[in-house]
Design a protein around this motif. Sequence first.
Motif, PDB file in Angstrom:
ATOM      1  N   ALA A 182       0.846  -1.205   0.000  1.00  0.00           N
ATOM      2  CA  ALA A 182       0.000   0.000   0.000  1.00  0.00           C
ATOM      3  C   ALA A 182       0.875   1.246   0.000  1.00  0.00           C
ATOM      4  CB  ALA A 182      -0.918   0.003   1.216  1.00  0.00           C
ATOM      5  N   PHE A 183       0.590   2.145  -0.927  1.00  0.00           N
ATOM      6  CA  PHE A 183       1.371   3.380  -1.033  1.00  0.00           C
ATOM      7  C   PHE A 183       0.475   4.466  -1.621  1.00  0.00           C
ATOM      8  CE2 PHE A 183       1.915   0.966  -4.908  1.00  0.00           C
ATOM      9  CZ  PHE A 183       1.682   1.906  -5.903  1.00  0.00           C
ATOM     10  N   THR A 184       0.963   5.698  -1.592  1.00  0.00           N
ATOM     11  CA  THR A 184       0.163   6.848  -2.020  1.00  0.00           C
ATOM     12  C   THR A 184       0.861   7.595  -3.144  1.00  0.00           C
ATOM     13  OG1 THR A 184      -0.726   7.125   0.214  1.00  0.00           O
ATOM     14  CG2 THR A 184      -0.889   9.024  -1.270  1.00  0.00           C
ATOM     15  N   ASP A 185       0.044   8.055  -4.094  1.00  0.00           N
ATOM     16  CA  ASP A 185       0.460   9.058  -5.077  1.00  0.00           C
ATOM     17  C   ASP A 185      -0.538  10.191  -4.946  1.00  0.00           C
ATOM     18  OD1 ASP A 185       1.028  10.699  -7.178  1.00  0.00           O
ATOM     19  OD2 ASP A 185       1.014   9.142  -8.718  1.00  0.00           O
ATOM     20  N   ASN A 186      -0.139  11.264  -4.273  1.00  0.00           N
ATOM     21  CA  ASN A 186      -1.107  12.325  -3.969  1.00  0.00           C
ATOM     22  C   ASN A 186      -1.501  13.164  -5.173  1.00  0.00           C
ATOM     23  OD1 ASN A 186       1.128  13.958  -4.344  1.00  0.00           O
ATOM     24  ND2 ASN A 186       1.469  14.308  -2.147  1.00  0.00           N
ATOM     25  N   THR A 187      -0.961  12.849  -6.355  1.00  0.00           N
ATOM     26  CA  THR A 187      -1.391  13.558  -7.569  1.00  0.00           C
ATOM     27  C   THR A 187      -2.578  12.872  -8.238  1.00  0.00           C
ATOM     28  OG1 THR A 187       0.078  12.343  -9.085  1.00  0.00           O
ATOM     29  CG2 THR A 187       0.998  14.269  -7.956  1.00  0.00           C
ATOM     30  N   LYS A 188      -2.948  11.700  -7.760  1.00  0.00           N
ATOM     31  CA  LYS A 188      -4.042  10.954  -8.377  1.00  0.00           C
ATOM     32  C   LYS A 188      -5.356  11.289  -7.670  1.00  0.00           C
ATOM     33  CE  LYS A 188      -1.483   8.921 -11.361  1.00  0.00           C
ATOM     34  NZ  LYS A 188      -0.418   9.951 -11.193  1.00  0.00           N
ATOM     35  N   ALA A 189      -6.226  11.985  -8.401  1.00  0.00           N
ATOM     36  CA  ALA A 189      -7.489  12.444  -7.815  1.00  0.00           C
ATOM     37  C   ALA A 189      -8.691  11.755  -8.437  1.00  0.00           C
ATOM     38  CB  ALA A 189      -7.608  13.953  -7.983  1.00  0.00           C
ATOM     39  N   GLN A 190      -8.484  10.618  -9.101  1.00  0.00           N
ATOM     40  CA  GLN A 190      -9.607   9.904  -9.712  1.00  0.00           C
ATOM     41  C   GLN A 190     -10.574   9.399  -8.635  1.00  0.00           C
ATOM     42  OE1 GLN A 190      -6.492   9.672 -10.663  1.00  0.00           O
ATOM     43  NE2 GLN A 190      -6.411   9.853 -12.901  1.00  0.00           N
ATOM     44  N   ALA A 191     -11.761   9.030  -9.080  1.00  0.00           N
ATOM     45  CA  ALA A 191     -12.786   8.541  -8.153  1.00  0.00           C
ATOM     46  C   ALA A 191     -12.330   7.250  -7.486  1.00  0.00           C
ATOM     47  CB  ALA A 191     -14.093   8.311  -8.907  1.00  0.00           C
ATOM     48  N   PHE A 195      -8.969   2.755 -10.309  1.00  0.00           N
ATOM     49  CA  PHE A 195      -7.881   1.880 -10.735  1.00  0.00           C
ATOM     50  C   PHE A 195      -8.026   0.449 -10.204  1.00  0.00           C
ATOM     51  CE2 PHE A 195      -5.886   6.136 -10.835  1.00  0.00           C
ATOM     52  CZ  PHE A 195      -5.519   6.167 -12.171  1.00  0.00           C
ATOM     53  N   ALA A 196      -9.113   0.154  -9.480  1.00  0.00           N
ATOM     54  CA  ALA A 196      -9.310  -1.198  -8.954  1.00  0.00           C
ATOM     55  C   ALA A 196      -9.405  -2.200 -10.096  1.00  0.00           C
ATOM     56  CB  ALA A 196     -10.567  -1.264  -8.092  1.00  0.00           C
ATOM     57  N   ASP A 197      -8.669  -3.293 -10.005  1.00  0.00           N
ATOM     58  CA  ASP A 197      -8.561  -4.314 -11.050  1.00  0.00           C
ATOM     59  C   ASP A 197      -7.758  -3.837 -12.255  1.00  0.00           C
ATOM     60  OD1 ASP A 197      -9.753  -6.617  -9.986  1.00  0.00           O
ATOM     61  OD2 ASP A 197     -11.749  -5.820 -10.348  1.00  0.00           O
ATOM     62  N   GLY A 198      -7.119  -2.692 -12.128  1.00  0.00           N
ATOM     63  CA  GLY A 198      -6.172  -2.258 -13.147  1.00  0.00           C
ATOM     64  C   GLY A 198      -4.802  -2.848 -12.859  1.00  0.00           C
ATOM     65  N   VAL A 212       1.916  -5.629 -11.601  1.00  0.00           N
ATOM     66  CA  VAL A 212       1.113  -6.164 -10.497  1.00  0.00           C
ATOM     67  C   VAL A 212      -0.293  -5.586 -10.583  1.00  0.00           C
ATOM     68  CG1 VAL A 212       1.826  -4.320  -8.921  1.00  0.00           C
ATOM     69  CG2 VAL A 212       1.031  -6.503  -7.985  1.00  0.00           C
ATOM     70  N   LYS A 213      -1.255  -6.379 -10.148  1.00  0.00           N
ATOM     71  CA  LYS A 213      -2.658  -5.965 -10.186  1.00  0.00           C
ATOM     72  C   LYS A 213      -2.987  -5.059  -9.010  1.00  0.00           C
ATOM     73  CE  LYS A 213      -7.313  -7.955 -10.559  1.00  0.00           C
ATOM     74  NZ  LYS A 213      -8.088  -9.221 -10.604  1.00  0.00           N
ATOM     75  N   VAL A 214      -3.844  -4.072  -9.263  1.00  0.00           N
ATOM     76  CA  VAL A 214      -4.313  -3.169  -8.211  1.00  0.00           C
ATOM     77  C   VAL A 214      -5.568  -3.763  -7.586  1.00  0.00           C
ATOM     78  CG1 VAL A 214      -5.147  -0.849  -7.676  1.00  0.00           C
ATOM     79  CG2 VAL A 214      -3.371  -1.168  -9.411  1.00  0.00           C
ATOM     80  N   LYS A 215      -5.557  -3.897  -6.281  1.00  0.00           N
ATOM     81  CA  LYS A 215      -6.716  -4.451  -5.568  1.00  0.00           C
ATOM     82  C   LYS A 215      -7.748  -3.372  -5.269  1.00  0.00           C
ATOM     83  CE  LYS A 215      -7.965  -6.986  -1.354  1.00  0.00           C
ATOM     84  NZ  LYS A 215      -7.438  -7.612  -0.111  1.00  0.00           N
ATOM     85  N   ALA A 216      -7.284  -2.212  -4.810  1.00  0.00           N
ATOM     86  CA  ALA A 216      -8.206  -1.139  -4.437  1.00  0.00           C
ATOM     87  C   ALA A 216      -7.498   0.200  -4.599  1.00  0.00           C
ATOM     88  CB  ALA A 216      -8.692  -1.316  -2.999  1.00  0.00           C
ATOM     89  N   PHE A 217      -8.320   1.241  -4.783  1.00  0.00           N
ATOM     90  CA  PHE A 217      -7.791   2.600  -4.917  1.00  0.00           C
ATOM     91  C   PHE A 217      -8.784   3.571  -4.311  1.00  0.00           C
ATOM     92  CE2 PHE A 217      -7.990   6.640  -7.199  1.00  0.00           C
ATOM     93  CZ  PHE A 217      -6.695   7.114  -7.020  1.00  0.00           C
ATOM     94  N   THR A 218      -8.302   4.476  -3.474  1.00  0.00           N
ATOM     95  CA  THR A 218      -9.155   5.518  -2.923  1.00  0.00           C
ATOM     96  C   THR A 218      -8.293   6.662  -2.417  1.00  0.00           C
ATOM     97  OG1 THR A 218     -10.886   6.036  -1.299  1.00  0.00           O
ATOM     98  CG2 THR A 218      -9.225   4.442  -0.627  1.00  0.00           C
ATOM     99  N   SER A 219      -8.676   7.891  -2.771  1.00  0.00           N
ATOM    100  CA  SER A 219      -7.991   9.103  -2.311  1.00  0.00           C
ATOM    101  C   SER A 219      -6.483   9.056  -2.544  1.00  0.00           C
ATOM    102  CB  SER A 219      -8.291   9.332  -0.820  1.00  0.00           C
ATOM    103  OG  SER A 219      -9.683   9.448  -0.592  1.00  0.00           O
ATOM    104  N   GLY A 220      -6.082   8.565  -3.704  1.00  0.00           N
ATOM    105  CA  GLY A 220      -4.668   8.521  -4.050  1.00  0.00           C
ATOM    106  C   GLY A 220      -3.902   7.347  -3.480  1.00  0.00           C
TER     107      GLY A 220
END
Length: 282
Positions: A182-191, A195-198, A212-220
Amino acid sequence: MKTLPSALATHYALATNTLAYGLKITRKDAQVFAFTGADADVTISSVLYKSSPGLDVTSLALSAGLNVDNLELTTLDDGTVFSQADVLQGRWRNADFVLFEYNWASPSDGINTLMTGTIGDVLLQRNTVVAELRGLQQYLQQPVGNVSTKNCRARLGDSLCTVALGPFTFSGSVTAVASNQAFTDNTKAQAADYFADGQITWTSGPNSGLVVKVKAFTSGVFTLSLPMLQTVAIGHTFSVIAGCTKRFTEDCKNKFNNVLNFQGEPHRPSVDDITKSPRASV
């Protein structure tokens, strides 16, 4: 019918011979590894085949039919070739190989190709690594045709889906790290869950080149399906593709505007609808 080099064919006809196995593996990242079962390194066709860390191949039984030719190779695990991180993160998966015999006393006699195919499962043992070698017939074991499903059977961006991935691919950089998963990219403001399942492809750092597959994404914050074995640190860069959960309305229609290429049957009757008793019309 196989034709052997004349010098090697002559050597096969002798009462005693000096034959050894050679194995050349080409990974998907274009790295080439070559091993020999002989006691000394040898160069064949400009490729250096190393005798260390050693090579042992199980009894080789090849078939003339369509049965899959499978065998195992065992080599010592000294950490120089089959590192734990490379094995567990899939760098050896589906690598191409060529297995052959040659005369170690006279390598210029030529080679006798025994088997070609891809690397299957790789097992890390205490002091050795065991890799499964799968013949080309393995591709014939794959199912042909599709099974009806309500969700899409295509992969985002493939020839059936046809979505251009460019507008849905983004560059990123790690700005904070909670763990290797788990890590953050604070420039990513998508809903949330955009990116889940991306999938993420690392473009710098010790994980560079790994996908690697993305499991979940929220607030960067990205949560990966599995933790990276190598360290994820601030400043590491990556490329990330939007996720598709293969749903008709939420993804294909609203997210990608690609309804005409949806590869599923979202409106098919359910089993209950098909098997229920008929009712008289009113």
